[in-house]
Each structure stands twice: as structure tokens, then as C-alpha cells.
Design an enzyme around this catalytic site. Sequence first.
Site, mmCIF file in Angstrom:
data_model
loop_
_atom_site.group_PDB
_atom_site.id
_atom_site.type_symbol
_atom_site.label_atom_id
_atom_site.label_comp_id
_atom_site.label_asym_id
_atom_site.label_seq_id
_atom_site.Cartn_x
_atom_site.Cartn_y
_atom_site.Cartn_z
ATOM 1 N N HIS A 159 0.841 -1.223 0.000
ATOM 2 C CA HIS A 159 0.000 0.000 0.000
ATOM 3 C C HIS A 159 0.862 1.254 0.000
ATOM 4 C CE1 HIS A 159 -3.409 -2.649 1.201
ATOM 5 N NE2 HIS A 159 -2.450 -3.260 1.895
ATOM 6 N N SER A 286 14.846 20.529 -16.540
ATOM 7 C CA SER A 286 13.680 21.352 -16.832
ATOM 8 C C SER A 286 14.149 22.588 -17.590
ATOM 9 C CB SER A 286 13.010 21.762 -15.519
ATOM 10 O OG SER A 286 12.208 22.914 -15.732
ATOM 11 N N LYS A 292 16.001 20.967 -11.402
ATOM 12 C CA LYS A 292 15.307 19.711 -11.709
ATOM 13 C C LYS A 292 16.182 18.684 -12.418
ATOM 14 C CE LYS A 292 11.545 18.661 -11.230
ATOM 15 N NZ LYS A 292 10.319 19.015 -11.960
ATOM 16 N N GLU A 299 9.872 7.360 -16.775
ATOM 17 C CA GLU A 299 8.513 7.818 -17.118
ATOM 18 C C GLU A 299 8.098 7.335 -18.497
ATOM 19 O OE1 GLU A 299 7.959 11.986 -14.794
ATOM 20 O OE2 GLU A 299 9.570 11.908 -16.225
#
Length: 466
Positions: A159, A286, A292, A299
Amino acid sequence: MAKPSHVTWGGRFTAGPAELMLQFSESVSFDRRLAPFDVAGSKAHSAMLAHVGLITAKERAAIHAGLDMILADIEAGRFVWETKLEDVHMNIEQALTKRVPAAAKLHTARSRNDQIATDMRLFFKHACATLGAKLRTAEQVLLAVAGANRDVLIPGYTHLQRAQPVYLAHHLFAWLEMLERDRQRFAEVAAHANWCPLGAGAIAGTTLPIDREFTAKTLGFVDGRGRPQVTQNSMDTVADRDLFIEFAAACALVGVHLSRIAEDLILWSSTEFKFVELPDAFCTGSSLMPQKKNPDSCELLRGKSARLQGNLHTLLTLTKGLPLTYNRDLQEDKPPVFDSFDQTALCVDVLGGTLAGLTVVPARCAAAVADPALLATDLADYLVLKGVAFRDAHHAVGAVVRLAEKQAVEINRLTTADVQGVHAAFGEDWREVFDLRRALAKREGTGMPGPKQMARQFARWRQRLA
Ligand code: ARG
């Protein structure tokens, strides 16, 4: 609008297809990649025709030489593909006809229906072997990461809440199990592909005295003992697209696995976890925020899995309503299969590259796994060994956790009097449970993360991937 029909099948036509129809119906733009398999199939077929006396040895030799030259041209990028010739089969046959008069006999006892089925079965055997090898390489990288971080412990999660401590390697070995199943699955798809369709003709075979077993042997459609394997029903042979679906399903499942692995890596590389640092080479920055470093490879692995599932869905939908046997709809079976192959190959390589550059941050892992609440279950087991029923033990430890929360201390900072107040079975030794290494050493059943089991798994994987 076209001139009188010059196309291969043009005998009963007075006019050729419209330009728009040619554009609409061509498949050579994507099926040209089948050329090596198509040539292999034609060589085997013509060898068989010579073997049974339907063409002469001289004609077979001329056909083989011509096909070899055509394949050389294709591989050198010299071959001129013509859209108006529709597909890979007719492009090659026409080119052969220009070189070799005997080419006119090549299509004896053959249809494009059993020809494409053969090309694709050869393609699937090749694709499964390629993906199997790539998976193996990625698995070896994973094993190396596990080996380089053998002693690192992390919390295991359910979980997405901290559950129980495990060796990082145990978590990585879970990934290995997934990838190894994928590898085996491709071996199974390859075994299913290993039946020769040639001889099924368009739908009902041929009246000519062909030798299907000869062709099958020549193309390597044989069992472990070298016996030829030929498909057993000519109608099923040209209608069946199960392999396409099985292959796309195997790719989709790889996609699901890579996506789950990628998701773990995305979480682990976040500032909140920081169990790992991803390699710069597989991340991007970024355009706005200078600080970043984004986990783009992971992804995209997650994103590509959607595409692999889409391809599977396309194939299921494409075939579900078709009457037997071949229908032209089936030409649409190739783009999703090729895309699944190409994207799965890329994804597996990218996972390997990302893992190869992964840095584990042992301090962050150690800090996270130091949470003594991770051993609450072990504390219940401790009570069980003192004779307490598990349900009562579970309840008692729950009360201990609640007490620690109330006092705002970690569970192992409570006093012995405190815990004995909860349950009389707690002894002076109750805190020994919180020694992490000792706790892990108690988990030595098969498949558990104890150190002896880990050593066994390291040995197993080393042997398996050697
Ligand atoms: N390009 C066709 C396909 O991929 C080859 C088979 C064509 N057969 C036919 N009867 N038109 O399906």
C-alpha cells in the site's frame, strides 16, 4: 486511374487499381522489413519444388542466385521498392522475374496467404530470440546492481506504506523474477511459431505433388529431434493470427513489468525517498527550473507500456469478427506487431542502461529501514514463541504501537514495564527483536529475504544468467 492491369494477379482485370486504392492498400512501406524472411521462404519453397521435380535443379539454382542478389541489393539500400507492387512478396517476385525467367515458376503451389504466414512465423522466431537476449542482458545488469549493494537493507512496502525490512537485493530479485518470466514467455511464443505454414496455399493446399516436410526442414521448422513440424489444417493456417496476439501479449506484459519497475525507480529517486540516484545520461532537466533532474527514461518506460497494450488490443479487435479464412483486414496485423517488437526492444535496452548507471544511496536506505515499527510483526512472532495466540499477540503489539505513538517515542524506546503492562508475556529480552540483522537472519525459508536465502538466490541467478 490506371492503365490496363499489369499487376501480378491482373489476368482477370481489364483495369488496374486506382492511385488512391494503391496508396490505401499497399503494405510494402511496412512489410519490406520481412524481406530476409521472404527470401528464405522462397529459397526453401523453390528447393522443395526442385526436390519433387516441379522445377529443374538449374531453375532452382537460378532462382536462388537471383534471390541472393536481390537480398544483397535490399541490404545495401540499392533496391527500389515500388508501392504499386503492393507488398514485399510482389516486389521481390517482380525483381526476380526481371533477372531470372524461372521466377515465373516460383509461385507454383504457393499463395501469398501461406507465404505471409511463413514470413511472420520466421519473424516471430527471430523477434523472440532478439527480445530474449535483450532481456537476459538487462537481467545481468540487475544482478550486478544487486551484487554491488548486497548488504543494503530497505523497507519493503505494501500500500506504499512501510511494511517489513528486506535486502534491497530481494526487491531487485523480485524484478528479476518478472523479467525472467518474460524471457521464458518469449521462448514459448517462439516454440508456438515453430510450425511451417507453406503448402497451405491460399486456403486448401494444392493439387501439385509438393513435400511440405521438406520445406519445413529446410526452414528450420523442426522439433528437438530435427523432425519437421508442419501446420495441420490449411484453413486455420491462413486464418490463424494467434501468434500475433501471443507475441503482442508477451510484449504488453514486458511493458507492464517495466512500468512497475520504472515506478519504483521514480519513487526511489525522488527527494522524499532518495534511495537511489538515476544516471544523468537517462534523465533530463527542466527548461525552467534549474534544480530539476527528471526521471524521463523511467517515465517513458511507464508511458510506452500503454502503447504496447494498445497494440495487443488492436490485434484482438482486428481478428475477433473475421470469418475464416484470410481477409485483407489481416494486413493490418503487421504494424502493431512491428511496433511492439521495436518498442519492447528499445524499452528493455533503456531499462538496462538506466540500471547500469544507478547509484544506491546507502545512508538514505539505512535511515528508512531503521524505523523499528517495521519489526512490529516480528514482535508479535516473539509473543507467539512465548505461547501467545497470534491474534492476541497482534492485538497486544498494536496496543504497544499505540502507546509509543501516545508517548511520541519509537516503539523500542518504551520501557519494559510499559510493554509488560500491555501483555505479561513480554520478557526482559523483548528489545532484541529490533536488531535488524538478527531479524533478517530469522527469515530463512525458501523465497524469504534471510541472508542464507539471499546467498542461495545470488548463486541461482548467477548460474541462470551465466
Ligand atoms: N500483404 C498481404 C498481407 O499482409 C499479403 C497476403 C495477401 N493475400 C491476399 N490474398 N491478398 O496480408
